[in-house]
Design an enzyme around this catalytic site. Structure first.
Site, PDB file in Angstrom:
ATOM      1  N   ASP A 146       0.853  -1.184   0.000  1.00 42.50           N
ATOM      2  CA  ASP A 146       0.000   0.000   0.000  1.00 42.50           C
ATOM      3  C   ASP A 146       0.890   1.236   0.000  1.00 42.50           C
ATOM      4  OD1 ASP A 146      -2.420   1.305  -0.013  1.00 42.50           O
ATOM      5  OD2 ASP A 146      -2.607   1.326   2.169  1.00 42.50           O
ATOM      6  N   TYR A 171       1.177   5.681  -0.527  1.00 41.44           N
ATOM      7  CA  TYR A 171       0.713   6.858   0.225  1.00 41.44           C
ATOM      8  C   TYR A 171       0.941   8.028  -0.714  1.00 41.44           C
ATOM      9  CZ  TYR A 171       0.527   9.345   4.844  1.00 41.44           C
ATOM     10  OH  TYR A 171       0.207  10.103   5.947  1.00 41.44           O
ATOM     11  N   HIS A 222      -3.815  13.886   0.735  1.00 41.67           N
ATOM     12  CA  HIS A 222      -4.116  12.958   1.826  1.00 41.67           C
ATOM     13  C   HIS A 222      -2.991  12.949   2.863  1.00 41.67           C
ATOM     14  CE1 HIS A 222      -5.342   9.388   4.025  1.00 41.67           C
ATOM     15  NE2 HIS A 222      -4.171   8.828   3.764  1.00 41.67           N
ATOM     16  N   ARG A 267       0.048  15.086  13.563  1.00 42.19           N
ATOM     17  CA  ARG A 267       1.263  15.774  14.042  1.00 42.19           C
ATOM     18  C   ARG A 267       1.071  17.277  13.847  1.00 42.19           C
ATOM     19  NH1 ARG A 267       2.774  11.452  10.849  1.00 42.19           N
ATOM     20  NH2 ARG A 267       3.022  12.855   9.075  1.00 42.19           N
ATOM     21  N   GLU A 287      -9.016   3.817  -2.787  1.00 43.05           N
ATOM     22  CA  GLU A 287      -7.716   3.727  -3.453  1.00 43.05           C
ATOM     23  C   GLU A 287      -7.865   3.042  -4.814  1.00 43.05           C
ATOM     24  OE1 GLU A 287      -4.672   2.066  -0.982  1.00 43.05           O
ATOM     25  OE2 GLU A 287      -5.370   3.100   0.812  1.00 43.05           O
ATOM     26  N   TYR A 318       1.327   2.012  15.682  1.00 44.06           N
ATOM     27  CA  TYR A 318       2.100   2.205  14.448  1.00 44.06           C
ATOM     28  C   TYR A 318       3.497   2.784  14.632  1.00 44.06           C
ATOM     29  CZ  TYR A 318       1.868   7.256  13.442  1.00 44.06           C
ATOM     30  OH  TYR A 318       2.052   8.602  13.454  1.00 44.06           O
ATOM     31  N   THR A 338      -4.829   6.372  -0.162  1.00 42.72           N
ATOM     32  CA  THR A 338      -6.074   7.127  -0.250  1.00 42.72           C
ATOM     33  C   THR A 338      -5.994   8.206  -1.319  1.00 42.72           C
ATOM     34  OG1 THR A 338      -6.339   6.800   2.108  1.00 42.72           O
ATOM     35  CG2 THR A 338      -7.741   8.468   1.089  1.00 42.72           C
TER      36      THR A 338
END
Lengths: 409, 409
Positions: free
Chosen positions: A122, A124, A129, A138, A197, A240, A340
């Site tokens: 996957d 990113y 996104h 953050r 996606e 994570y 995404t």
């Protein structure tokens, strides 16, 4: 377009016209144990397993298992020839009598996972996104990490829990740290989300130690499907750091049942967004592999987002080149997803965490109910269309799943 | 022990005595295209594919493909019966004539990857390793992240690049940010490392949505192998925030060719280290699944580390329960590894980044050469032994790989 519609008489605006011809795997209602490869055409499925037996016996072995596995491995020369032949069969009157009885109404088949997923990666690849997620998680740092514009960030997901559209998705249980709590608790996910996606299906394998350059994308990538990367945000947030998402993603990943060949996307190819950071040579593309694909996301039938794939920063050719730059080999059946798809506008966001800004501004549905996160019983569906020839649009089908309640231990 | 040695007369201190009986897949030198399942016994390999044809025809289909795939899927009742029968064949004189001709000298076979790896997960189960890595990478923070003692941290790795011992490993190329540089460069890895780990091979599958509890470990876990999770530390450091390791690990993972059944480890079971953090119910074990396995790591033949597996914080039953607590299903052939095995002593560290403290205190070999990181041509081998019956030790074989020079684009 009337000529191209051929003897089948598919209306030009049908998502599965002659310019689409996606492949899938199905069982017929009265033969639940017999798997067949099918091609979506209009509101029907062509039984390609039997059609090749009749018309292309030299390639019939590729479709006999009823899965796309053998066809994927057969390579790009074969993919082109089969697509060319299919187009002739479905448009030229001479083939009508040979295959007309092999058209099964779509509603009479059960669609299966179309291929055996080898490795699942996957990415990113949406700047919007990644920026939104960075702002949410953050808030005191730069939203994009320093590496983001230098390489397509990705990670491996669980291939064994990739399921076909329509498979119910059970709300996962697991550890999560509730706000203000001293330690984690076990329980059902409280922040269940989707991610819309695009998935890329690898056909031809590559050899260990031999990177696949950006220019060889179409030698290895067979087609695309829709992907819902279901996400348990509370489980993910607690687990994570430092090794990335694990159980927050691994409970299920839904894919659409139809794999649309890359060849069907020739009218969708566009230049990707401009880059403000110089790329290293292995990521520099001579061809445009941005894709003008429009997504639609529906929750219980209500349209909640229209993410534009054309806004994706990293192209699928760049993802493939990056994934193999270290010499990692590809296997037939590898699936890599884009991450995404989110655009710049509020209605173009491909996940609930963005649409509802981490639960602080819940999505309100036309029935008056609010959705900070997915509820039990919710049905989430992703569809998409791309430009076809002559102003038509072709479709990618649907990736749909309903949420079943958790069953805590 | 003389009686147990049986007609084969294996010496009691042999790593592959009657108490071991690990399974593998091989081709004989004169039949390179024929795959067979073998059992390591002394310095020989028993041709189990042919032996079952002769002595256990009802189960012969499990071994006919020459891979362990079908046997793994057959379930724990079958695993027990086959192991019991094998023990009788190899120890009782009555079976000698039926199988003696099926013993092939070990040096005459080529060992293959013993099973098709479905999903590959890598954990991070050593407190000492995680603490060392935290100290090296995040010197200003607590070395362990807040979640570490609440759950076994893990992530998915690349199943398609798991290779059998002996497969050369090409130094990967990729992006890395050199100290003081303004941006990343492309080039060969400058900080190539190994990680000595134990791998657990899943036999019986589980169903989507149904967690596997700690108490059901032996229903699903078939056996163990040795794992070298090769690591490109410079590539990893630049890519891993925020989604975890990807290309820094995916270029190759070496496994030993012999899968030792869990049943062979009954004398190795010990209580894991004491926990100072209370565990959630789904991670609470009634049985001891700590394992007293002693690792030895050799670089170019020189012993450089002796990591003790008994020091691992998280047990394999806990890892399995955690991996499935969200309902993720298991497939036959899933492989999950422990993460680097490191003990408390300087000589017990299972990676070069720890042994040489991130290159600042390079390991010096007896030949006088220094190794901050692995060099081209280096041969790294991992072996391990566990207590067997009556004070003997049984072996897990070897996971070995040589480093080939990079071939930059």
């Amino acid at each position: 377009m009337t000529q191209a519609a051929g003897w089948l008489g598919i209306r030009p605006d049908h998502q599965f016209g002659l310019a689409a011809l996606p492949y899938g795997s199905y069982t017929a209602a009265h033969h639940a144990e017999v798997y067949r490869v099918g091609v979506a055409i209009g509101d029907s499925v062509l039984d390609l397993t039997t059609a090749t037996d009749r018309l292309m016996p030299g390639r019939a072995h590729l479709f006999r298992s009823g899965s796309l596995d053998e066809f994927l491995a057969a390579g790009d020369g074969c993919w082109t020839q089969v697509r060319d032949d299919l187009t002739r069969w479905l448009s030229e009157d001479a083939f009508r009598s040979a295959i007309e009885d092999l058209l099964v109404p779509m509603q009479k088949v059960s669609l299966r996972l179309p291929f055996t997923v080898a490795d699942y990666v996957d990415f990113y690849a949406s700047e919007h996104h990644a920026t939104n997620i960075g702002r949410i998680f953050r808030p005191d740092s730069e939203p994009l990490t320093p590496n983001w514009k230098h390489l397509p960030i990705g990670y491996h997901g669980r291939a064994g829990t990739v399921v076909v559209s329509g498979t119910p998705v059970r709300r996962p249980c697991g550890q999560r740290l509730l706000p203000g709590a001293a330690g984690p608790e076990y329980g059902p996910c409280t922040r269940l989300d989707f991610e819309a996606e695009l998935g890329f299906v690898v056909g031809s394998h590559s050899h260990l130690g031999e990177p696949v350059s950006v220019g060889r994308f179409t030698e290895h990538a067979f087609g695309v499907c829709l992907v819902n990367d279901w996400s348990a945000r509370d489980i993910q947030a607690w687990e994570y750091v430092p090794l990335g998402p694990f159980l927050g993603k691994s409970f299920a990943t839904t894919v659409s049942p139809w794999v649309l060949p890359i060849a069907a996307l020739e009218h969708a190819r566009v230049r990707p967004p401009s880059r403000d950071t110089e790329l290293l040579g292995y990521l520099t593309e001579a061809e445009n592999w941005g894709l003008d694909i429009n997504f639609e996301v529906r929750l219980n039938g209500y349209l909640i987002a229209t993410p534009p794939y054309s806004s994706m920063y990293w192209s699928p050719a760049q993802m493939l080149a990056h994934m193999t730059v270290n010499g990692a080999s590809l296997r037939s059946g590898d699936l890599y997803a884009s991450g995404t798809v989110s655009g710049t506008e509020p209605g173009q966001l491909g996940s609930l965490i963005e649409l509802g800004w981490n639960g602080t501004a819940p999505v309100t549905l036309p029935d008056g109910s609010a959705r900070p996160w997915l509820q039990d019983g919710d049905e989430l569906s992703i569809t998409a269309t791309a430009p076809g020839p002559g102003g038509t649009r072709i479709g990618l089908g649907t990736a749909m799943g309903c949420i079943l309640p958790a069953t805590p231990a």
